[in-house]
Scaffold this motif. Structure first.
Motif, PDB file in Angstrom:
ATOM      1  N   ARG A 126       0.824  -1.218   0.000  1.00 30.16           N
ATOM      2  CA  ARG A 126       0.000   0.000   0.000  1.00 30.16           C
ATOM      3  C   ARG A 126       0.854   1.261   0.000  1.00 30.16           C
ATOM      4  NH1 ARG A 126      -0.708   4.118   2.374  1.00 30.16           N
ATOM      5  NH2 ARG A 126       1.020   3.424   3.669  1.00 30.16           N
ATOM      6  N   THR A 181       0.229   5.673  -0.849  1.00 26.82           N
ATOM      7  CA  THR A 181      -0.698   6.707  -1.303  1.00 26.82           C
ATOM      8  C   THR A 181      -0.334   7.100  -2.736  1.00 26.82           C
ATOM      9  OG1 THR A 181      -0.973   7.521   0.954  1.00 26.82           O
ATOM     10  CG2 THR A 181      -1.508   9.051  -0.835  1.00 26.82           C
ATOM     11  N   ARG A 235      -1.333   9.892  -5.467  1.00 28.99           N
ATOM     12  CA  ARG A 235      -2.091  11.150  -5.639  1.00 28.99           C
ATOM     13  C   ARG A 235      -2.375  11.456  -7.104  1.00 28.99           C
ATOM     14  NH1 ARG A 235       1.560  12.126  -1.381  1.00 28.99           N
ATOM     15  NH2 ARG A 235       0.392  12.033   0.571  1.00 28.99           N
ATOM     16  N   SER A 284      -7.947  14.202   3.998  1.00 29.46           N
ATOM     17  CA  SER A 284      -8.438  14.715   5.293  1.00 29.46           C
ATOM     18  C   SER A 284      -8.502  16.229   5.352  1.00 29.46           C
ATOM     19  CB  SER A 284      -7.560  14.201   6.441  1.00 29.46           C
ATOM     20  OG  SER A 284      -6.250  14.715   6.329  1.00 29.46           O
ATOM     21  N   THR A 299       7.223   6.653   0.220  1.00 32.35           N
ATOM     22  CA  THR A 299       7.756   7.539   1.266  1.00 32.35           C
ATOM     23  C   THR A 299       8.574   6.699   2.241  1.00 32.35           C
ATOM     24  OG1 THR A 299       5.709   7.210   2.473  1.00 32.35           O
ATOM     25  CG2 THR A 299       5.891   9.241   1.212  1.00 32.35           C
ATOM     26  N   ARG A 358      10.368   5.860   6.146  1.00 33.48           N
ATOM     27  CA  ARG A 358       9.904   5.778   7.535  1.00 33.48           C
ATOM     28  C   ARG A 358      11.075   6.002   8.477  1.00 33.48           C
ATOM     29  NH1 ARG A 358       5.916   6.087   5.069  1.00 33.48           N
ATOM     30  NH2 ARG A 358       3.957   4.940   5.304  1.00 33.48           N
TER      31      ARG A 358
HETATM   32  C1  FMN Z   1      -5.252  10.430   8.890  1.00 31.17           C
HETATM   33  C2  FMN Z   1      -4.590  10.618   7.550  1.00 31.17           C
HETATM   34  C3  FMN Z   1      -4.864  11.751   6.796  1.00 31.17           C
HETATM   35  C4  FMN Z   1      -4.269  11.924   5.532  1.00 31.17           C
HETATM   36  N1  FMN Z   1      -4.619  13.022   4.762  1.00 31.17           N
HETATM   37  C5  FMN Z   1      -4.165  13.114   3.489  1.00 31.17           C
HETATM   38  C6  FMN Z   1      -4.622  14.171   2.628  1.00 31.17           C
HETATM   39  O1  FMN Z   1      -5.437  15.006   3.004  1.00 31.17           O
HETATM   40  N2  FMN Z   1      -4.144  14.203   1.358  1.00 31.17           N
HETATM   41  C7  FMN Z   1      -3.242  13.275   0.897  1.00 31.17           C
HETATM   42  O2  FMN Z   1      -2.852  13.346  -0.274  1.00 31.17           O
HETATM   43  N3  FMN Z   1      -2.766  12.278   1.712  1.00 31.17           N
HETATM   44  C8  FMN Z   1      -3.228  12.184   2.975  1.00 31.17           C
HETATM   45  N4  FMN Z   1      -2.793  11.158   3.787  1.00 31.17           N
HETATM   46  C9  FMN Z   1      -1.760  10.237   3.299  1.00 31.17           C
HETATM   47  C10 FMN Z   1      -0.406  10.548   3.937  1.00 31.17           C
HETATM   48  O3  FMN Z   1       0.094  11.774   3.457  1.00 31.17           O
HETATM   49  C11 FMN Z   1       0.534   9.397   3.638  1.00 31.17           C
HETATM   50  O4  FMN Z   1       0.032   8.259   4.294  1.00 31.17           O
HETATM   51  C12 FMN Z   1       1.957   9.613   4.113  1.00 31.17           C
HETATM   52  O5  FMN Z   1       2.532  10.663   3.402  1.00 31.17           O
HETATM   53  C13 FMN Z   1       2.808   8.346   3.948  1.00 31.17           C
HETATM   54  O6  FMN Z   1       2.811   7.926   2.597  1.00 31.17           O
HETATM   55  P1  FMN Z   1       2.257   6.498   2.162  1.00 31.17           P
HETATM   56  O7  FMN Z   1       0.792   6.476   2.444  1.00 31.17           O
HETATM   57  O8  FMN Z   1       2.544   6.436   0.681  1.00 31.17           O
HETATM   58  O9  FMN Z   1       2.965   5.450   2.938  1.00 31.17           O
HETATM   59  C14 FMN Z   1      -3.358  10.970   5.041  1.00 31.17           C
HETATM   60  C15 FMN Z   1      -3.084   9.824   5.820  1.00 31.17           C
HETATM   61  C16 FMN Z   1      -3.700   9.642   7.049  1.00 31.17           C
HETATM   62  C17 FMN Z   1      -3.453   8.389   7.825  1.00 31.17           C
END
Ligand code: FMN
Length: 327
Positions: free
Chosen positions: A121, A123, A125, A274, A314, A316
């Motif tokens: 997993r 994120t 965008r 969020s 990303t 850690r």
């Molecule tokens: C509670 C929460 C809120 C988040 N809000 C956003 C957001 O508003 N926009 C976004 O692009 N990613 C958002 N993320 C994703 C994080 O930015 C992302 O998990 C973090 O940068 C680590 O990257 P990865 O998910 O690729 O491991 C959010 C993640 C969490 C858990």
């Protein structure tokens, strides 16, 4: 001299290690694990709270809930039955959960899939493709999340414009606030060795799409190529809770984790959203989308990824910073 670890202690350490991969707001990884004597205690790390975007620590707690669910799935997939005590000590509100291995467990297929999805997993965008995510798939994601105690509302096509409006408003209001800009600049310009924050390379520049996403690179910097898609087949799911307190936030985080891991298992790409919940005005507007009363916590965009290079993963923090740290 180090004392030998029991098998349970080793398994709990392994799970806390796996849970470092959990997504978190601004990749703050706002947690700390203390493991000893057969218990793993998950603490909120308030030094990592976003004081502008998240003054109450709500999204900090949601992020810790994601890490908690990741650890639970890692343990379940490894065949451990686990007792979970959430927010066990009213005198210590930063102690969010205590995990104890209470026996063996035959993992379900869903747990095995969730456990193996953790490492896959990330994120994404970029705008997702026009291939629609089927209602039945969304239904499976909703079931996975709702078994964690929170509710999920699938935003129907007629209400996408409301979601888009709240996203545009959140972006404009937040980026016009110098304190927010400073916090964003801080967390998007961490040195690579720190293993925290959101590198601009994982952001995409603004392109036409159904619902804009948070801009992580308003100050420039290298970004991921967005591709030619516009999210036409994407679906948006809103996680909400009956109460709006730390128990509910933790539950929302566990639900978020379950939803994300189920989506990865279904071959989907995902991106939490969020910003639309971070200001009272847009959070109130989101409430109008819910079928009844409730508190919006976090939304998720799911869809089929475009062709081309995915964003880089990303990083850690080192495990010793987050698991039994010295200070
Ligand atoms: C509670 C929460 C809120 C988040 N809000 C956003 C957001 O508003 N926009 C976004 O692009 N990613 C958002 N993320 C994703 C994080 O930015 C992302 O998990 C973090 O940068 C680590 O990257 P990865 O998910 O690729 O491991 C959010 C993640 C969490 C858990």
């Amino acid at each position: 001299m180090t004392t030998a670890q029991t098998p349970h202690e080793q398994a709990l350490r392994g799970a806390a290690h796996t849970a470092l991969a959990a997504p978190s707001i601004f990749n703050t990884q706002p947690w700390r694990w203390e493991i000893d004597g057969g218990h793993a205690r998950l603490y909120a790390d308030r030094r990592r709270q976003l004081l502008v975007a998240d003054p109450e620590g709500r999204l900090l707690t949601v992020s810790c809930g994601v890490a908690l669910h990741h650890a639970r799935m890692a343990l379940a997939a490894a065949g451990h039955a686990v007792g979970v005590h959430r927010i066990p000590d009213p005198a210590d509100p930063d102690l969010l959960a205590e995990l104890t291995i209470i026996g063996t467990h035959e993992p379900t297929l869903a747990e095995l899939h969730a456990g193996s999805a953790i490492a896959r997993r990330h994120t994404d965008r970029r705008p997702f493709t026009s291939q629609p995510v089927a209602d039945a798939t969304c239904h499976d994601l909703i079931i996975a999340a709702e078994t964690q105690g929170a509710h999920v509302h699938l935003i129907d096509d007629n209400h996408i414009a409301v979601l888009a409006f709240t996203a545009i408003k959140a972006g404009a209001l937040q980026l016009s606030d110098p304190a927010y800009r400073a916090e964003l600049a801080d967390w998007t310009h961490r040195p690579p060795w720190s293993g925290e924050g959101v590198p601009t390379e994982t952001a995409v520049r603004a392109v036409p799409r159904r619902v804009p996403v948070r801009d992580y690179a308003p100050f420039g910097g290298d970004t991921t190529r967005p591709g030619r898609e516009s999210d036409r087949g994407a679906r948006y799911l809103l996680i909400y809770t009956d109460a709006d307190n730390p128990d509910a936030w933790l539950q929302a985080g566990e639900a978020l984790s379950a939803l994300l891991l189920a989506a990865v298992t279904a071959g989907l790409s995902t991106a939490p959203i969020s910003d639309i919940t971070e200001l009272p005005t847009t959070r109130d507007q989101l409430r109008t989308l819910l079928p009844g009363l409730g508190h919006p916590q976090v939304a998720v965009r799911v869809g089929y990824p475009p062709p081309g290079e995915p964003p880089p993963p990303t990083t850690r923090r080192p495990a010793e910073d987050a698991i039994n740290p010295r200070c």
